[in-house]
Design an enzyme around this catalytic site. Structure first.
Site, short mmCIF file in Angstrom:
data_model
loop_
_atom_site.label_atom_id
_atom_site.label_comp_id
_atom_site.label_asym_id
_atom_site.label_seq_id
_atom_site.Cartn_x
_atom_site.Cartn_y
_atom_site.Cartn_z
N ASP A 504 16.40 -44.89 9.54
CA ASP A 504 15.31 -45.84 9.71
C ASP A 504 14.31 -45.74 8.56
OD1 ASP A 504 13.80 -47.73 11.52
OD2 ASP A 504 12.33 -46.10 11.39
N GLU A 557 18.55 -48.52 6.50
CA GLU A 557 17.70 -49.68 6.72
C GLU A 557 16.72 -49.70 5.54
OE1 GLU A 557 14.24 -51.53 9.57
OE2 GLU A 557 14.37 -49.43 9.10
#
Length: 835
Positions: A504, A557
């Protein structure tokens, strides 16, 4: 028990007066038959340990008779009456014969004043050097620190000696022995007696190799060295507690096993590593604990274990001693995974899930009974779990982690989570999980200023504070912190058989100026804005995970144009950096552009045509995943179907056409839960998907079921059509037929597999039927057959299809020598394969 070296404060070179006083005191404490017989209750009254041994008794081996059978029987009766508790253990056998007696000039066995003060204040770095049993001139000194105890008795074979109460919870005694014997402690409290091993009679339970790797920041299985680990050590069962706290003046462990009073459980510092260790006999699985840390300023803080493998259910914050007992049944899955093609060359269709809200109220084991069957029925190859690691605030969806090594206890135990992963694997479904190494929350019981100073976070406040989320960023330049995170990635893959990690917020890690204004950040050593420490960390993490765990994939990401996110770490790019080493990267640009295009009324789409084609300009710069994730269906953004213009029929038609365009576009696919059946409301973690929309009693159930049926068919055709996934990262696997038909809102392209077999995808994103629409076609395919049409009646469409075989004619079109004519249904995508 291994002898301990003479502790500080036990120096035999004392003044004559001091020595005389010590001799007198020791003599009064010598163990004799007469003294033992005089004391009716060894718990309520202290049995003095006598030093002088009569000559006659010595000739008859008085040591073996020091404690008579009568006294032993009386003591046992008294102890039983007071409720003696024996800790469950596996101990080394105690010799039946007593240790050999030593007659020498004794010294005081009491804990020296300086050590006493440090133990009381929780600032002693070497309690094992003071407490426990130690050879000293005159015998063996026994020292015990047990606040609240009324008496402490040493039991060594047939020798039973009650220690002197020195006040403040300290007990000591000198036995005339030549060496430290195996012994136990009887610790008498007001209403019970505890029979236990002495925690300060053990050598360190952490080996030299572990300490070396910890010091180097290269311990790839960190969870085996730090944290709470049930084990058998030197013949005794218990739990080894270890924690990294280099700035602490002292560390003690507190928990349910000591009524949350860590005073008597001081840990020792293991050299310059900053590691503190204590093996506590008799403590096993299920016990709650925390570390009581004395900060540099003398204040204290009670902290959860950063390496805890199990935690309490939030909002409770204690760590729990845990050992896994799960027996895996996914051996075939792991073998296939290790031998299979890399993710970018394999079918990869992902269903993203927030476990707590997918079916609210279900545990890991209950999810294991429902989730694998549902996902398998829809044909997804993988699930991606939003963060599973423990987090205090449910509203963060798991993206603010405090327990990096523990699955959230909201849904069950770590073994329960393993059971779920196992069930998914046995159903043929891979398991990805979101991993959050970018930041952590400021909770004062967790990682923030863990030992009183910046430790896991960067020491520079500008680097430490995350400007967007009010959290703290990790110090990637500190080797121990980098080790903590790299090992954590390995941990989930090795211990829980996770097949991939979606990392993330990578962009926030890579740039020093991320969300910061001028003056709020400091350039790197080269004057640039790249976070060189974070680059090194990500490269090390990827290289380590791929080396250790065959067949896994890491996914970034990353929302910027950083060069080489999915390039190998040893391949240098034009910017002077090696690749970050990820296997795949989310294509955030495609997601934003395509959703923006679809949000426009069809009459206006011609002005935004390039938003659907621009992605092919950079499609092969990285290995991409096309994500329609949770981030796109929350916080007022609406659900996927609600983003589409038009009435309810047109919204569903647009959604179906878009999904088929997405599945045919180069790159892998990810779809968030609830969007597979056109949920109208945006997602909320409080109630999850609106499953009632699929209730046959609901009037519009067929509309939602039709979209779900399409997703099932998309996945089925996708899996069995290598052209759609085999060459996702190879430009030769894609050819435009027409990419500039903006007036028609039409897109047509070919996908090819490794053998050159094509699939033709055509999207008509206008609300009109286009009969006999001519498209250029390869002249080496004699006939085409429609294999999927999103306007099919079973999906809720108008059922305008091309049921017959379509043959090309020699009419040149779109720069090709042959062409075909198709009927293009409105707001629909059609797939054709060679007949």
């Amino acid at each position: 028990m291994t002898p301990r070296p003479t502790p500080s404060g036990s120096d035999p070179k004392k003044s004559a007066a001091k020595a005389a006083k010590s001799v007198k005191k020791a003599a009064e404490k010598a163990v004799t038959k007469k003294a033992a017989a005089r004391k009716p209750d060894p718990v309520a009254e202290k049995a003095p340990v006598k030093k002088a041994v009569a000559k006659k008794a010595a000739e008859k081996n008085a040591v073996s008779k020091a404690v008579t059978k009568k006294t032993a029987a009386k003591t046992a009766a008294k102890t039983a009456k007071k409720g003696t508790v024996k800790a469950k253990k596996v101990a080394a056998p105690v010799p039946a014969s007593p240790p050999e007696v030593l007659v020498a000039t004794p010294v005081s066995p009491e804990v020296p004043a300086a050590d006493r003060d440090r133990l009381l204040s929780g600032t002693h770095h070497d309690p094992h050097g003071v407490l426990g049993a130690h050879p000293v001139p005159g015998g063996v000194a026994f020292r015990v620190f047990r606040p609240y105890a009324r008496a402490v008795t040493v039991v060594a074979g047939d020798v039973r000696a009650e220690l002197h109460d020195d006040g403040d919870g300290f007990f000591s005694g000198l036995l005339a022995l030549r060496e430290v014997p195996p012994y136990r402690l009887l610790v008498a409290y007001e209403d019970t007696v505890q029979d236990t091993e002495d925690a300060y009679g053990f050598l360190p339970a952490l080996g030299d190799l572990d300490l070396h790797l910890l010091g180097e920041g290269r311990h790839e299985q960190l969870w085996t060295a730090l944290g709470a680990r049930p084990m058998t050590h030197q013949g005794a069962t218990g739990t080894r507690f270890t924690v990294w706290a280099p700035n602490a003046r002292g560390v003690r462990v507190a928990g349910t096993f000591n009524f949350w009073d860590g005073s008597a459980f001081a840990m020792r510092s293991l050299g310059s590593t900053g590691i503190w260790e204590l093996f506590v006999p008799g403590v096993g699985e299920g016990e709650l604990y925390k570390f009581e840390i004395t900060r540099p300023d003398g204040s204290k803080t009670l902290r959860a274990d950063p390496l805890a493998r199990r935690t309490e259910v939030p909002p409770h914050t204690s760590s729990i001693v845990h050992a896994s007992h799960h027996e895996w049944g996914d051996g075939e899955w792991l073998a296939r995974r290790a031998e299979g093609a890399p993710a970018h060359e394999a079918p990869f269709s992902v269903y993203e899930i927030h476990l707590p809200s997918w079916r609210p109220g279900l545990t890991y084991r209950q999810l294991a009974e429902q989730l694998p069957a549902y996902v398998k029925d829809l044909g997804f190859t993988h699930v991606e779990l939003m963060p599973v690691a423990e987090h205090p605030f449910g509203g963060s969806w798991g993206y603010q982690v405090t327990g990096f090594y523990a699955p959230t206890a909201r849904l069950g135990t770590p073994d329960d989570f393993k059971y779920l992963v196992d069930a998914l694997h046995q159903a043929g479904i891979g398991v990805l999980m979101d991993w959050v190494p970018a930041h952590f929350p400021r909770d004062d019981w967790a990682l923030a200023e863990f030992d009183g100073r910046t430790l896991y976070e960067h020491e520079d406040p500008l680097r430490a504070a995350h400007p967007d989320w009010g959290t703290l960023e990790f110090d990637y330049g500190r080797r121990e912190v980098r080790n903590f995170l790299v090992a954590n990635a390995v941990y989930w893959c090795e211990e829980f058989h996770i097949d991939g990690l979606r990392v993330d917020a990578v962009a926030s890690m890579l740039y020093l100026d991320y969300s910061r204004e001028p003056g709020q950040w400091v350039p790197n050593v080269h004057g640039g804005r790249e976070n060189l420490d974070a680059v090194d960390f990500l490269q090390e993490m990827n290289a380590t995970v791929y080396r250790r765990v065959p067949g896994v994939v890491t996914i970034a990401e990353e929302s910027t144009a950083w060069d080489g996110v999915t390039r190998a770490t040893h391949h240098m790019g034009p910017g002077g950096f090696g690749g970050l080493g990820f296997g795949l990267k989310w294509n955030m640009g495609w997601m934003h552009d395509s959703l923006d295009y679809m949000s426009h009324e069809p009459v206006h789409r011609k002005y935004h045509h390039g938003e659907m084609t621009f992605s092919m300009v950079y499609a092969y710069s990285e290995n991409y995943v096309l994500p329609i994730s949770h981030d796109e269906v929350v916080h007022g953004k609406g659900s996927l179907v609600s983003k589409m213009p038009g009435d309810w029929w047109q919204q569903r038609a647009n959604l179906r056409a878009y999904l088929a365009f997405m599945w045919a576009h180069p790159g892998k696919q990810l779809l968030f839960m609830g969007q597979e059946f056109a949920q109208g409301a945006e997602w909320s973690e409080e109630h999850g998907p609106d499953w009632w929309l699929l209730d046959p009693a609901y009037g519009a159930e067929a509309d939602h079921r039709g979209v779900r049926d399409l997703v099932r068919d998309l996945n089925a055709v996708y899996r069995h059509t290598p052209a759609l996934w085999q060459r996702d990262t190879d430009p030769s696997g894609f050819q435009w037929i027409v990419g500039d038909a903006s007036e028609d809102n039409v897109f047509a392209f070919l996908r090819y597999d490794a053998e050159g077999s094509p699939l033709l995808a055509v999207s008509n994103l206008s609300p009109v039927v286009r009969p006999a629409y001519r498209l250029g076609a390869p002249d080496d395919v004699p006939a085409w057959l429609e294999t999927l049409n999103t306007d099919g009646a079973r999906y809720g469409g108008g059922d305008i299809t091309n049921p017959d075989v379509v043959k090309p004619d020699p009419t040149p079109w779109h720069g090709r020598p042959a062409s075909i004519q198709l009927t293009l249904p409105p707001l629909a995508t059609v797939w054709l394969r060679p007949a």
